[in-house]
Design a protein around this motif. Structure first.
Motif, mmCIF file in Angstrom:
data_model
loop_
_atom_site.group_PDB
_atom_site.id
_atom_site.type_symbol
_atom_site.label_atom_id
_atom_site.label_comp_id
_atom_site.label_asym_id
_atom_site.label_seq_id
_atom_site.Cartn_x
_atom_site.Cartn_y
_atom_site.Cartn_z
ATOM 1 N N TYR A 54 -15.939 -63.574 -31.761
ATOM 2 C CA TYR A 54 -14.631 -63.030 -31.403
ATOM 3 C C TYR A 54 -13.640 -63.235 -32.538
ATOM 4 N N ILE A 55 -12.783 -62.245 -32.727
ATOM 5 C CA ILE A 55 -11.742 -62.309 -33.748
ATOM 6 C C ILE A 55 -10.424 -62.037 -33.045
ATOM 7 N N THR A 59 -1.901 -60.081 -31.520
ATOM 8 C CA THR A 59 -1.727 -59.226 -30.349
ATOM 9 C C THR A 59 -3.004 -58.907 -29.585
ATOM 10 N N ASP A 60 -4.181 -59.069 -30.202
ATOM 11 C CA ASP A 60 -5.416 -58.633 -29.537
ATOM 12 C C ASP A 60 -6.602 -59.517 -29.876
ATOM 13 N N GLU A 61 -7.646 -59.359 -29.067
ATOM 14 C CA GLU A 61 -8.908 -60.020 -29.327
ATOM 15 C C GLU A 61 -9.980 -58.945 -29.486
ATOM 16 N N PHE A 62 -10.819 -59.125 -30.488
ATOM 17 C CA PHE A 62 -11.859 -58.158 -30.804
ATOM 18 C C PHE A 62 -13.217 -58.838 -30.773
ATOM 19 N N SER A 79 -14.624 -54.216 -32.222
ATOM 20 C CA SER A 79 -13.973 -53.384 -31.204
ATOM 21 C C SER A 79 -13.189 -54.277 -30.239
ATOM 22 N N LEU A 80 -12.230 -53.666 -29.571
ATOM 23 C CA LEU A 80 -11.361 -54.381 -28.640
ATOM 24 C C LEU A 80 -12.202 -55.070 -27.566
ATOM 25 N N LEU A 155 -5.301 -59.831 -24.972
ATOM 26 C CA LEU A 155 -5.020 -61.271 -24.850
ATOM 27 C C LEU A 155 -4.532 -61.622 -23.454
ATOM 28 N N SER A 156 -3.629 -60.813 -22.906
ATOM 29 C CA SER A 156 -3.129 -61.085 -21.552
ATOM 30 C C SER A 156 -3.927 -60.333 -20.491
#
Length: 176
Positions: A54-55, A59-62, A79-80, A155-156
């Protein structure tokens, strides 16, 4: 921007620096995002960057999906992280009859931990899938059926639905 790296089990490995050409592309049609970047083959974290790790950005996790080896730099594509929605499978199909997009997606997202927030979309439509499908596929079907766009916050674990996200600001010309 720093990229935090987590292993397949979600344990933090460290922070990635010295990468270049980081790009995040987003699709208004599906709300999906893709992260890509280059990292030196001699970098200290090269051996830790494996597929399915995971990266995380601000604002996001991929989820890292591919590693293309290069001469000096490896190309990484992620990818998301919507694994919770992809894992929520409706084996015998899914049906939402004459409901709003919020009611439809709240039903599809039960037990996933994901939330839905809707702004300005009040139409009532029917979504009927007779084959096995996932909550992610239902979200994609809802976007086309209700003719709306979405923004996904991985993330949320929330999806925001809008009639239109962008607005027409005319023409732009750029040199280069």
């Amino acid at each position: 921007m720093r990229l935090q790296i987590f292993d397949e089990n979600g344990n933090r490995i460290g922070t990635l620096t010295n990468y270049k050409d980081r790009a995040i592309t987003e699709s208004l049609d599906s709300g999906d995002k893709e992260l890509s970047f280059l990292y030196p083959i001699t970098g200290p974290m090269t051996d830790l960057l494996k597929e399915e790790c995971y990266i995380r950005t601000k604002t996001d996790e991929f989820v890292l999906k591919s590693v293309d080896m290069g001469d000096n730099y490896n190309t990484y594509t992620a990818s998301l992280n919507v694994e919770g929605l992809e894992a929520a499978v409706f084996v015998s199909g899914f049906e939402s009859v004459e409901k709003t997009v919020e009611e439809c997606l709240n039903t599809a997202f039960v037990g996933t931990g994901w939330k839905v927030k809707v702004s300005g979309v009040t139409k009532r439509r029917t979504i009927r899938e007779t084959d096995s499908t996932s909550a992610w596929n239902i979200l994609q079907k809802a976007l086309t059926t209700y003719r709306c766009e979405c923004s996904i916050d991985s993330l949320s674990k929330s999806v925001e639905i809008y009639e239109r996200i962008g607005e027409d600001k005319g023409c732009y010309f750029m040199e280069g």
